[in-house]
Design a protein around this motif. Structure first.
Motif, PDB file in Angstrom:
ATOM      1  N   UNK A  82       0.831  -1.173   0.000  1.00 31.00           N
ATOM      2  CA  UNK A  82       0.000   0.000   0.000  1.00 31.00           C
ATOM      3  C   UNK A  82       0.883   1.246   0.000  1.00 31.00           C
ATOM      4  N   UNK A  83       0.544   2.201  -0.843  1.00 36.26           N
ATOM      5  CA  UNK A  83       1.309   3.448  -0.913  1.00 36.26           C
ATOM      6  C   UNK A  83       0.696   4.501   0.001  1.00 36.26           C
ATOM      7  N   UNK A  84       1.551   5.303   0.603  1.00 37.04           N
ATOM      8  CA  UNK A  84       1.136   6.350   1.519  1.00 37.04           C
ATOM      9  C   UNK A  84       1.474   7.699   0.906  1.00 37.04           C
ATOM     10  N   UNK A  85       0.565   8.203   0.064  1.00 33.72           N
ATOM     11  CA  UNK A  85       0.837   9.452  -0.642  1.00 33.72           C
ATOM     12  C   UNK A  85       0.413  10.648   0.192  1.00 33.72           C
ATOM     13  N   UNK A  86       1.224  11.689   0.100  1.00 32.40           N
ATOM     14  CA  UNK A  86       0.918  12.926   0.797  1.00 32.40           C
ATOM     15  C   UNK A  86      -0.214  13.667   0.111  1.00 32.40           C
ATOM     16  N   UNK A  87      -0.827  14.603   0.830  1.00 33.32           N
ATOM     17  CA  UNK A  87      -1.912  15.397   0.290  1.00 33.32           C
ATOM     18  C   UNK A  87      -1.493  16.256  -0.894  1.00 33.32           C
ATOM     19  N   UNK A  88      -0.212  16.481  -1.057  1.00 36.66           N
ATOM     20  CA  UNK A  88       0.301  17.288  -2.170  1.00 36.66           C
ATOM     21  C   UNK A  88       0.378  16.481  -3.465  1.00 36.66           C
ATOM     22  N   UNK A  89       0.233  15.167  -3.366  1.00 39.47           N
ATOM     23  CA  UNK A  89       0.393  14.306  -4.537  1.00 39.47           C
ATOM     24  C   UNK A  89      -0.915  14.140  -5.304  1.00 39.47           C
TER      25      UNK A  89
ATOM     26  N   UNK B 193      14.719  12.847 -16.070  1.00 40.47           N
ATOM     27  CA  UNK B 193      14.569  12.531 -14.650  1.00 40.47           C
ATOM     28  C   UNK B 193      14.830  11.053 -14.397  1.00 40.47           C
ATOM     29  N   UNK B 194      15.335  10.771 -13.191  1.00 43.49           N
ATOM     30  CA  UNK B 194      15.466   9.398 -12.719  1.00 43.49           C
ATOM     31  C   UNK B 194      14.791   9.326 -11.355  1.00 43.49           C
ATOM     32  N   UNK B 195      14.446   8.130 -10.956  1.00 46.41           N
ATOM     33  CA  UNK B 195      13.801   7.965  -9.651  1.00 46.41           C
ATOM     34  C   UNK B 195      14.867   7.937  -8.565  1.00 46.41           C
ATOM     35  N   UNK B 196      14.565   8.562  -7.445  1.00 46.65           N
ATOM     36  CA  UNK B 196      15.494   8.573  -6.311  1.00 46.65           C
ATOM     37  C   UNK B 196      15.238   7.357  -5.429  1.00 46.65           C
ATOM     38  N   UNK B 197      16.122   7.139  -4.482  1.00 50.42           N
ATOM     39  CA  UNK B 197      15.931   6.048  -3.523  1.00 50.42           C
ATOM     40  C   UNK B 197      14.634   6.270  -2.751  1.00 50.42           C
ATOM     41  N   UNK B 198      14.353   7.511  -2.406  1.00 48.58           N
ATOM     42  CA  UNK B 198      13.110   7.844  -1.704  1.00 48.58           C
ATOM     43  C   UNK B 198      11.895   7.537  -2.576  1.00 48.58           C
ATOM     44  N   UNK B 199      12.001   7.817  -3.868  1.00 47.89           N
ATOM     45  CA  UNK B 199      10.922   7.498  -4.802  1.00 47.89           C
ATOM     46  C   UNK B 199      10.670   6.004  -4.887  1.00 47.89           C
ATOM     47  N   UNK B 200      11.750   5.233  -4.899  1.00 51.99           N
ATOM     48  CA  UNK B 200      11.623   3.768  -4.910  1.00 51.99           C
ATOM     49  C   UNK B 200      10.905   3.294  -3.648  1.00 51.99           C
ATOM     50  N   UNK B 201      11.302   3.854  -2.505  1.00 51.94           N
ATOM     51  CA  UNK B 201      10.692   3.455  -1.239  1.00 51.94           C
ATOM     52  C   UNK B 201       9.211   3.826  -1.214  1.00 51.94           C
ATOM     53  N   UNK B 202       8.867   4.983  -1.779  1.00 49.16           N
ATOM     54  CA  UNK B 202       7.452   5.361  -1.852  1.00 49.16           C
ATOM     55  C   UNK B 202       6.665   4.339  -2.675  1.00 49.16           C
ATOM     56  N   UNK B 203       7.166   4.005  -3.854  1.00 52.44           N
ATOM     57  CA  UNK B 203       6.460   3.050  -4.710  1.00 52.44           C
ATOM     58  C   UNK B 203       6.319   1.686  -4.042  1.00 52.44           C
ATOM     59  N   UNK B 204       7.280   1.316  -3.220  1.00 54.85           N
ATOM     60  CA  UNK B 204       7.237   0.031  -2.524  1.00 54.85           C
ATOM     61  C   UNK B 204       6.417   0.090  -1.226  1.00 54.85           C
ATOM     62  N   UNK B 205       5.838   1.267  -0.914  1.00 55.85           N
ATOM     63  CA  UNK B 205       5.014   1.412   0.287  1.00 55.85           C
ATOM     64  C   UNK B 205       5.813   1.470   1.572  1.00 55.85           C
ATOM     65  N   UNK B 206       7.081   1.849   1.478  1.00 52.46           N
ATOM     66  CA  UNK B 206       7.942   1.851   2.658  1.00 52.46           C
ATOM     67  C   UNK B 206       8.008   3.202   3.356  1.00 52.46           C
ATOM     68  N   UNK B 207       7.516   4.271   2.726  1.00 57.52           N
ATOM     69  CA  UNK B 207       7.539   5.594   3.361  1.00 57.52           C
ATOM     70  C   UNK B 207       6.198   6.287   3.165  1.00 57.52           C
ATOM     71  N   UNK B 208       5.946   7.261   4.019  1.00 58.82           N
ATOM     72  CA  UNK B 208       4.767   8.118   3.954  1.00 58.82           C
ATOM     73  C   UNK B 208       5.246   9.478   3.461  1.00 58.82           C
TER      74      UNK B 208
END
Length: 105
Positions: free
Chosen positions: A1-8, A64-79
């Motif tokens: 499950x992804x945890x997207x911010x209200x800005x997304x 553009x390339x995806x960052x490590x943070x972007x990868x973690x977002x897609x994997x549902x590891x960060x909010x």
């Protein structure tokens, strides 16, 4: 499950998925792909926002390339919420969640 911010917005997930799958991307390539079904201008605007929030890296020349943070977002590891950046509450774990202050008062 992804945890997207209200800005997304929905386009952000599509942009991140496209760039992760392709290795890199430009707004023109994404718009032409049919996967990211938004105008080149809108994709460009969203890419800048994703860079601002650390989910994409801007290589210059509109690439553009995806960052490590972007990868973690897609994997549902960060909010990505601005009020709780990078925190995910563990369901079923009674211990403190990431980022909480562990000092006793």
């Amino acid at each position: 499950m992804r945890y997207s911010g209200g800005w997304m917005v929905l386009a952000d997930d599509r942009i991140l998925e496209f760039i992760r799958n392709e290795g890199s991307g430009s707004p023109k390539v994404m718009a032409d792909s049919g996967y990211v079904r938004y105008s080149r201008g809108y994709i460009s605007k969203r890419c800048r926002k994703l860079v601002e929030h650390g989910l994409l890296n801007d290589l210059g020349n509109g690439v553009y390339t995806i960052s490590e943070r972007g990868e973690k977002y897609l994997d549902g590891e960060i909010d990505t919420s601005e009020d709780r950046p990078d925190e995910i509450e563990s369901h079923g774990d009674s211990g403190p969640s990431a980022g909480e202050n562990h000092e006793q008062v």
